[in-house]
Scaffold this active site. Structure first.
Site, mmCIF file in Angstrom:
data_model
loop_
_atom_site.group_PDB
_atom_site.id
_atom_site.type_symbol
_atom_site.label_atom_id
_atom_site.label_comp_id
_atom_site.label_asym_id
_atom_site.label_seq_id
_atom_site.Cartn_x
_atom_site.Cartn_y
_atom_site.Cartn_z
ATOM 1 N N ASP A 60 0.817 -1.224 0.000
ATOM 2 C CA ASP A 60 0.000 0.000 0.000
ATOM 3 C C ASP A 60 0.853 1.277 0.000
ATOM 4 O O ASP A 60 1.613 1.509 0.934
ATOM 5 C CB ASP A 60 -0.870 -0.060 1.264
ATOM 6 C CG ASP A 60 -1.710 1.184 1.518
ATOM 7 O OD1 ASP A 60 -1.852 2.017 0.608
ATOM 8 O OD2 ASP A 60 -2.232 1.300 2.652
ATOM 9 N N HIS A 94 -8.716 13.267 13.757
ATOM 10 C CA HIS A 94 -8.599 12.296 12.677
ATOM 11 C C HIS A 94 -7.152 11.853 12.550
ATOM 12 O O HIS A 94 -6.241 12.637 12.720
ATOM 13 C CB HIS A 94 -9.052 12.895 11.343
ATOM 14 C CG HIS A 94 -8.904 11.927 10.203
ATOM 15 N ND1 HIS A 94 -9.725 10.842 10.066
ATOM 16 C CD2 HIS A 94 -7.992 11.846 9.199
ATOM 17 C CE1 HIS A 94 -9.341 10.140 8.998
ATOM 18 N NE2 HIS A 94 -8.304 10.724 8.460
ATOM 19 N N GLY A 125 -5.493 5.998 7.987
ATOM 20 C CA GLY A 125 -5.581 4.546 8.081
ATOM 21 C C GLY A 125 -4.477 3.840 7.311
ATOM 22 O O GLY A 125 -4.516 2.621 7.147
ATOM 23 N N HIS A 126 -3.526 4.620 6.815
ATOM 24 C CA HIS A 126 -2.459 4.040 5.989
ATOM 25 C C HIS A 126 -1.089 4.264 6.634
ATOM 26 O O HIS A 126 -0.830 5.315 7.215
ATOM 27 C CB HIS A 126 -2.460 4.675 4.593
ATOM 28 C CG HIS A 126 -3.734 4.445 3.845
ATOM 29 N ND1 HIS A 126 -3.948 3.344 3.072
ATOM 30 C CD2 HIS A 126 -4.873 5.172 3.795
ATOM 31 C CE1 HIS A 126 -5.164 3.396 2.536
ATOM 32 N NE2 HIS A 126 -5.750 4.507 2.963
ATOM 33 N N HIS A 156 -1.653 0.722 -4.935
ATOM 34 C CA HIS A 156 -2.569 1.665 -4.251
ATOM 35 C C HIS A 156 -1.968 3.058 -4.148
ATOM 36 O O HIS A 156 -1.563 3.491 -3.069
ATOM 37 C CB HIS A 156 -2.929 1.188 -2.834
ATOM 38 C CG HIS A 156 -3.564 -0.156 -2.793
ATOM 39 N ND1 HIS A 156 -3.867 -0.797 -1.623
ATOM 40 C CD2 HIS A 156 -3.980 -0.997 -3.777
ATOM 41 C CE1 HIS A 156 -4.415 -1.970 -1.889
ATOM 42 N NE2 HIS A 156 -4.492 -2.115 -3.194
#
Lengths: 556, 556
Positions: free
Chosen positions: A196, A365, A368-369, A391
């Site tokens: 990713d 926040h 998520g990576h 990705h």
């Protein structure tokens, strides 16, 4: 033929040079598997389009080889193309995913009225064989629970496909990325790592999801009136943290927005979201509960114009009316391209007197990576022979390839691929083979795949310069104009003296028609071209605009 | 009347709840001045529009009072509306600005063929009287040289208008924000501070422009091939640093892009940019100079599709062909809304093998606006009685008002205004008076102000759903259809079986016409409505799209 079947092919059909529509094909001899089947959302370049799918013709043409589709997690950019692919395949193909992933897919298939899908639940840590391929599913953290990386054993060598992941040492649900499982797989030798790249440009490490909980509790404890939190409906960890902070602050959670209502329901049913029945209600049932006892959990964190948050900002929501002094938390970051839409909603909320808390003002926040240092750790854990960053836009793939070089992957073993690239592995190593059919398929209303570049270009011209129609009735024998031309424009500005301009344009048309008639022209196409050229020239002179010009010739 | 003339009015006509088209009116009795006259650039909401101007009708209606227009610095969002305003005023009004500001305005006026403007140069630190107003011009730093804040003495009290500013302690040109001048003005008492809110959401302080020079030198020293730097053409400090770093690395600067060529010329002529003639060339004259001896200085840092950098990325530039291994520096940050365009250009550059350095990978850009701690310093230096945050979206104005409260400005003395708000000051203090005429005027091709919401809405419908035209010829007496209807669509997808669908649509039209004819309808408007309803329904059923439908009825 036998020789050829000894080779392993890895073909990304989507997700390269883009954020979205992820899809990878792995093929060996008569066996093929697909990892992920995602969609992408349209932007300015694709006006009027609803969704973008990867062109998966390559799979359809080899459908008899397809042993299974593996979905790494439940986000739309990994699952959204599945209903289309399954319909187009027309044969029952197993779809493998973890419990929550399949739960979300099930809802999606129902919307598309697909009833006979073969959904096969896999356990994180579990093992499955599909044809020649042996698959291990390894738990990874992401901004949705139940994500997995896929370790694929093939006759030629092993592949580690990370899916979307981050390395969260203090995950909300206690389910961390399984380093031991990755290491165990890696000890068997990894020929190819596909990892990713979304955050490859971010230095350092991505903060744990847990830090958001701290920020939320802090905000919730201080707020004296109503609190509204907008987030992604699929981000169950985030939703859990909102629920926990709400309950800790003595507030009930009122859910609004279709996808938020659906996802919280599914996640609770499947055991991924934990909150007592009395503490979670539908926003329609808020009546009578004082503002300071409510946290509204809403969709709309991307500024979507029809979302619950946008409706609240526009004083257009059925049950949530904003009061001056309310607190709104945007617990998300704008996806590239959505920055202005999000800002617009925030400005409206501020104007209504709300205090808007966002990523820039508090840590509400986190991504998520995995960021650069974590990508290095993944590379060093796995120690792959070959590396393909996936990705991400090209910029992210390059950043990730730099990271791979930095940790020692030889330059010649790093492949920056495109959608449709074919990477072939044999005992001699890796080499690029011919590009396969690939690209983008537009979903537009009920149409799938019929929108092409012509339609999109037409729409762009229409949007920027408008349209002018000229209708002339001619005598079929002579080609002479039979009555005054009709002229209709839309989206075109004729200036303050538009009547005079229309009259001048009609004069110009009459002259053109007199000329073609004099020349004895009766061919409609020739007349149309003359009208188009002449009117186009006239409008350019007067407006410096080049609208689409549609001449219609009728014989009377 | 006398009573009324004792009052001072401050009216922002642009720049509030937006980034751009800055304009403020200050009015007392028979005297009026305007500070700044800027434009804004269009976005998705305004397809096809070239520019947005503030609606300055209020000024035009009081033009006899107008004593002068003060321009704080040479950026388009402060100068761009000036040619339009001057043309509309039609009377010679003095335009006051510093040397570089007027130099840039001069070029702009020439493009608009305005010859008789009364440009009056003011010295930073200088003083001018305009009617009852006494004006001091105070040097401030910004991302263009020669910016000023304006201190306005009025019969009711003093106003400090910061313009766009940052506090750079190590400015490139040695000309820092003049703290002593601000303090001296402040000691006379400041009734109202109007201050730049652009970066009010950024914590801490904005780094000095000087840090960019360090990063550039570092990159230039390491690069082995050609270097291309893209930046704003007006950012002369940045251009100076590129020139200095190039010369230090033994490279010549080759300039490309119209505005970059023009601005470097003007800045050198006026003494704001210093580089020896032999070290700066036009990109057309690069032939023969080895790649490693060149720095190409280019426009296109915002991803503009026709800019020099976009052409280079598309292998479409006349003299600059990218080689694998070249270094491209994006020395700017994307303006909100341009993120995707910039990313697109970066992806193309990477694909061509360039190493792209951007703000995320090295400190090759810093902001030109003061951040929160510097805004506090400005407030504490000035100690205003009243405070109006300007230059920013509502979110920025709220963030700035929080900052003002934090340093002790009483809440009731902070006014978050809108464009067209009127703040009136008298011996009794400040109060809001009636909104004045205000808004946005669209420049679209040669048209100024003719584009309205109808045209924009039409363009949006055209862009998303396309258009369908139906032309029917009828018998004037009976209203019966005289020949087959013509049907033309653009930007609309009819699906794979479009011929069948068109044929069905014609059948539907024939039926509608049979019905209206049977009912004896000959009124074109009634027939058109029937066609529009019926065809709209048909297309919705078949495509789930609602194109614009234009029925044309011709009598034969």
């Amino acid at each position: 033929m036998t020789q050829k079947q000894q080779r392993l092919r890895v073909i990304p059909l989507g997700g390269l040079d883009e954020i979205g529509k992820n899809m990878t094909v792995i093929e060996y001899g008569n066996d093929m598997i697909v990892i992920d089947a995602g969609i992408m959302f349209p932007d300015d370049d694709t006006p009027g389009v609803d969704l973008l799918l990867p062109d998966y013709s390559y799979i359809l043409k080899r459908r008899e080889k397809l042993k299974g589709i593996i979905i790494t997690h439940g986000h739309e950019d990994h699952t959204g193309a599945l209903p289309y692919l399954l319909k187009d395949l027309g044969i029952p193909v197993p779809v493998l995913g973890t419990k929550l992933t399949l739960g979300l897919i099930q809802g999606k298939l129902e919307e598309h009225k697909i009833k006979k899908a073969k959904l096969r639940e896999v356990k994180p840590g579990g093992h499955v064989n599909l044809g020649v391929f042996g698959l291990d599913f390894i738990p990874v953290n992401h901004s949705i629970p139940d994500g997995v990386a896929v370790f694929v054993r093939t006759p030629v060598g092993n592949i580690m496909h990370t899916g979307d992941f981050k390395l969260d040492h203090t995950p909300i649900d206690g389910r961390g990325t399984d380093y031991q499982a990755i290491a165990k797989a890696a000890r068997q030798g990894v020929m190819l790592l596909m990892s990713d790249s979304t955050n490859a440009e971010s230095t350092g490490t991505t903060p744990s999801e847990a830090v958001v909980g701290v920020a939320l509790r802090d905000i919730f404890m201080k707020a004296e009136q109503r609190i509204i939190v907008a987030s992604f409906a699929s981000h169950i960890h985030r939703v859990q943290q909102v629920c926990d902070a709400a309950v800790a602050a003595g507030r009930k959670v009122a859910v609004t927005g279709r996808s938020m209502v659906n996802n919280t329901r599914i996640a609770r049913e499947l055991g991924y979201l934990h909150i007592a029945d009395e503490n979670i209600i539908d926003a329609y049932d808020m009546g009578g509960i004082p503002s300071e006892k409510i946290v509204v959990l809403s969709t709309g964190s991307q500024g979507e114009p029809l979302s619950a948050l946008a409706r609240i900002a526009n004083s257009d929501h059925k049950t949530v009316q904003l009061q001056s002094g309310d607190t709104v938390v945007i617990s998300a970051t704008p996806v590239p391209g959505n920055e202005k839409a999000v800002s617009r909603v925030m400005n409206r909320l501020f104007k209504q007197g709300a205090d808007v808390v966002h990523k820039g003002s508090a840590q509400v926040h986190v991504s998520g990576h995995a960021a650069a240092e974590e990508l290095k750790l993944m590379l060093n854990l796995v120690k792959p022979e070959y590396f393909v960053p996936i990705h991400g836009e090209t910029r992210h793939l390059y950043a990730h390839s730099k990271i791979a070089r930095a940790v020692g992957v030889p330059d010649k073993n790093i492949f920056i691929l495109e959608n449709g690239s074919c990477l072939e592995f044999s005992e001699k190593g890796a080499r690029l083979c011919d590009h396969v059919e690939s690209g983008v398929v537009y979903v537009d209303g009920l149409s799938v795949g019929d929108v092409g570049q012509v339609v999109l270009r037409d729409r762009q011209v229409l949007a920027s310069d408008g349209i002018a129609l000229v209708i002339v009735a001619i005598d079929a024998q002579t080609g002479a104009i039979a009555k005054d031309a009709e002229l209709v424009t839309r989206g075109l500005v004729l200036g303050s003296d538009s009547d005079a301009m229309l009259s001048d344009a009609r004069d110009r048309i009459t002259k053109v028609m007199a000329r073609t008639s004099k020349e004895g022209v009766t061919d409609h196409n020739v007349i149309k071209k003359a009208l188009r050229d002449s009117l186009g020239q006239f409008i350019w002179e007067r407006t410096r605009r080049r609208p689409m010009i549609i001449p219609v010739v009728m014989e009377v």
